[in-house]
Motif scaffolding. Structure first.
Motif, PDB file in Angstrom:
ATOM      1  N   ASN A 174     -29.441  -8.633  38.713  1.00 49.53           N
ATOM      2  CA  ASN A 174     -29.902  -7.577  39.608  1.00 49.53           C
ATOM      3  C   ASN A 174     -29.128  -6.284  39.366  1.00 49.53           C
ATOM      4  O   ASN A 174     -29.689  -5.199  39.428  1.00 49.53           O
ATOM      5  CB  ASN A 174     -29.738  -8.005  41.067  1.00 49.53           C
ATOM      6  N   LEU A 175     -27.835  -6.415  39.097  1.00 52.06           N
ATOM      7  CA  LEU A 175     -27.021  -5.240  38.820  1.00 52.06           C
ATOM      8  C   LEU A 175     -27.490  -4.553  37.542  1.00 52.06           C
ATOM      9  O   LEU A 175     -27.593  -3.326  37.493  1.00 52.06           O
ATOM     10  CB  LEU A 175     -25.542  -5.638  38.693  1.00 52.06           C
ATOM     11  N   LYS A 176     -27.808  -5.324  36.523  1.00 53.68           N
ATOM     12  CA  LYS A 176     -28.297  -4.752  35.264  1.00 53.68           C
ATOM     13  C   LYS A 176     -29.610  -4.010  35.479  1.00 53.68           C
ATOM     14  O   LYS A 176     -29.826  -2.928  34.933  1.00 53.68           O
ATOM     15  CB  LYS A 176     -28.479  -5.836  34.213  1.00 53.68           C
ATOM     16  N   LYS A 177     -30.502  -4.576  36.271  1.00 49.63           N
ATOM     17  CA  LYS A 177     -31.782  -3.915  36.545  1.00 49.63           C
ATOM     18  C   LYS A 177     -31.569  -2.613  37.299  1.00 49.63           C
ATOM     19  O   LYS A 177     -32.197  -1.596  36.996  1.00 49.63           O
ATOM     20  CB  LYS A 177     -32.693  -4.838  37.351  1.00 49.63           C
ATOM     21  N   GLU A 178     -30.691  -2.632  38.274  1.00 50.82           N
ATOM     22  CA  GLU A 178     -30.426  -1.437  39.075  1.00 50.82           C
ATOM     23  C   GLU A 178     -29.796  -0.336  38.231  1.00 50.82           C
ATOM     24  O   GLU A 178     -30.181   0.822  38.328  1.00 50.82           O
ATOM     25  CB  GLU A 178     -29.509  -1.788  40.253  1.00 50.82           C
ATOM     26  N   VAL A 179     -28.840  -0.701  37.393  1.00 50.61           N
ATOM     27  CA  VAL A 179     -28.218   0.287  36.510  1.00 50.61           C
ATOM     28  C   VAL A 179     -29.244   0.831  35.526  1.00 50.61           C
ATOM     29  O   VAL A 179     -29.280   2.035  35.253  1.00 50.61           O
ATOM     30  CB  VAL A 179     -27.006  -0.336  35.769  1.00 50.61           C
ATOM     31  N   GLY A 180     -30.097  -0.017  35.017  1.00 48.98           N
ATOM     32  CA  GLY A 180     -31.149   0.429  34.106  1.00 48.98           C
ATOM     33  C   GLY A 180     -32.096   1.419  34.756  1.00 48.98           C
ATOM     34  O   GLY A 180     -32.490   2.418  34.154  1.00 48.98           O
ATOM     35  N   ARG A 181     -32.442   1.170  36.007  1.00 53.71           N
ATOM     36  CA  ARG A 181     -33.320   2.094  36.731  1.00 53.71           C
ATOM     37  C   ARG A 181     -32.641   3.437  36.950  1.00 53.71           C
ATOM     38  O   ARG A 181     -33.266   4.491  36.812  1.00 53.71           O
ATOM     39  CB  ARG A 181     -33.712   1.501  38.084  1.00 53.71           C
ATOM     40  N   LYS A 182     -31.369   3.410  37.299  1.00 47.69           N
ATOM     41  CA  LYS A 182     -30.637   4.655  37.540  1.00 47.69           C
ATOM     42  C   LYS A 182     -30.515   5.471  36.251  1.00 47.69           C
ATOM     43  O   LYS A 182     -30.689   6.691  36.272  1.00 47.69           O
ATOM     44  CB  LYS A 182     -29.242   4.375  38.098  1.00 47.69           C
ATOM     45  N   VAL A 183     -30.238   4.803  35.143  1.00 53.01           N
ATOM     46  CA  VAL A 183     -30.130   5.497  33.855  1.00 53.01           C
ATOM     47  C   VAL A 183     -31.477   6.112  33.489  1.00 53.01           C
ATOM     48  O   VAL A 183     -31.542   7.255  33.013  1.00 53.01           O
ATOM     49  CB  VAL A 183     -29.624   4.536  32.758  1.00 53.01           C
ATOM     50  N   ALA A 184     -32.553   5.400  33.714  1.00 53.98           N
ATOM     51  CA  ALA A 184     -33.886   5.926  33.410  1.00 53.98           C
ATOM     52  C   ALA A 184     -34.209   7.132  34.288  1.00 53.98           C
ATOM     53  O   ALA A 184     -34.785   8.120  33.816  1.00 53.98           O
ATOM     54  CB  ALA A 184     -34.932   4.837  33.589  1.00 53.98           C
ATOM     55  N   ASP A 185     -33.838   7.083  35.567  1.00 57.02           N
ATOM     56  CA  ASP A 185     -34.069   8.214  36.466  1.00 57.02           C
ATOM     57  C   ASP A 185     -33.305   9.450  36.010  1.00 57.02           C
ATOM     58  O   ASP A 185     -33.849  10.557  35.984  1.00 57.02           O
ATOM     59  CB  ASP A 185     -33.650   7.863  37.901  1.00 57.02           C
ATOM     60  N   ILE A 186     -32.054   9.260  35.643  1.00 66.74           N
ATOM     61  CA  ILE A 186     -31.234  10.386  35.187  1.00 66.74           C
ATOM     62  C   ILE A 186     -31.799  10.960  33.892  1.00 66.74           C
ATOM     63  O   ILE A 186     -31.881  12.187  33.729  1.00 66.74           O
ATOM     64  CB  ILE A 186     -29.767   9.943  35.013  1.00 66.74           C
ATOM     65  N   ALA A 187     -32.219  10.104  32.974  1.00 69.78           N
ATOM     66  CA  ALA A 187     -32.779  10.565  31.703  1.00 69.78           C
ATOM     67  C   ALA A 187     -34.054  11.374  31.933  1.00 69.78           C
ATOM     68  O   ALA A 187     -34.275  12.405  31.284  1.00 69.78           O
ATOM     69  CB  ALA A 187     -33.057   9.385  30.791  1.00 69.78           C
ATOM     70  N   LYS A 188     -34.884  10.937  32.861  1.00 71.54           N
ATOM     71  CA  LYS A 188     -36.120  11.662  33.153  1.00 71.54           C
ATOM     72  C   LYS A 188     -35.822  13.025  33.767  1.00 71.54           C
ATOM     73  O   LYS A 188     -36.444  14.023  33.421  1.00 71.54           O
ATOM     74  CB  LYS A 188     -37.014  10.851  34.080  1.00 71.54           C
ATOM     75  N   LYS A 189     -34.845  13.078  34.673  1.00 67.71           N
ATOM     76  CA  LYS A 189     -34.490  14.358  35.291  1.00 67.71           C
ATOM     77  C   LYS A 189     -33.942  15.332  34.255  1.00 67.71           C
ATOM     78  O   LYS A 189     -34.269  16.516  34.283  1.00 67.71           O
ATOM     79  CB  LYS A 189     -33.476  14.131  36.411  1.00 67.71           C
ATOM     80  N   ILE A 190     -33.140  14.848  33.335  1.00 74.56           N
ATOM     81  CA  ILE A 190     -32.603  15.708  32.281  1.00 74.56           C
ATOM     82  C   ILE A 190     -33.732  16.201  31.381  1.00 74.56           C
ATOM     83  O   ILE A 190     -33.762  17.372  30.990  1.00 74.56           O
ATOM     84  CB  ILE A 190     -31.526  14.964  31.470  1.00 74.56           C
ATOM     85  N   ALA A 191     -34.675  15.335  31.063  1.00 71.33           N
ATOM     86  CA  ALA A 191     -35.804  15.721  30.214  1.00 71.33           C
ATOM     87  C   ALA A 191     -36.646  16.801  30.887  1.00 71.33           C
ATOM     88  O   ALA A 191     -37.084  17.750  30.226  1.00 71.33           O
ATOM     89  CB  ALA A 191     -36.659  14.507  29.886  1.00 71.33           C
ATOM     90  N   VAL A 192     -36.865  16.687  32.191  1.00 72.09           N
ATOM     91  CA  VAL A 192     -37.644  17.697  32.917  1.00 72.09           C
ATOM     92  C   VAL A 192     -36.946  19.048  32.856  1.00 72.09           C
ATOM     93  O   VAL A 192     -37.581  20.075  32.617  1.00 72.09           O
ATOM     94  CB  VAL A 192     -37.877  17.256  34.377  1.00 72.09           C
TER      95      VAL A 192
END
Length: 49
Positions: A5-23
């Motif tokens: 569950n921790l790995k999934k949560e960290v993966g989601r947070k990294v994806a969110d940050i990457a998307k915000k940076i891309a925008v």
């Protein structure tokens, strides 16, 4: 089980940050006059204008 569950949560947070940076990167221009890198395919969808 908890680490999964921790790995999934960290993966989601990294994806969110990457998307915000891309925008931010897609909606800004390069401050240098001569250099504006080409956008990757699919990045046009993130534009706000």
């Amino acid at each position: 089980m908890r680490t999964r569950n921790l790995k999934k949560e960290v993966g989601r947070k990294v994806a969110d940050i990457a998307k915000k940076i891309a925008v931010v990167e897609v909606n800004s221009t390069c401050p240098l006059i001569a250099f504006q890198p080409k956008l990757p395919t699919g990045a046009e969808k993130l534009r706000k204008f």
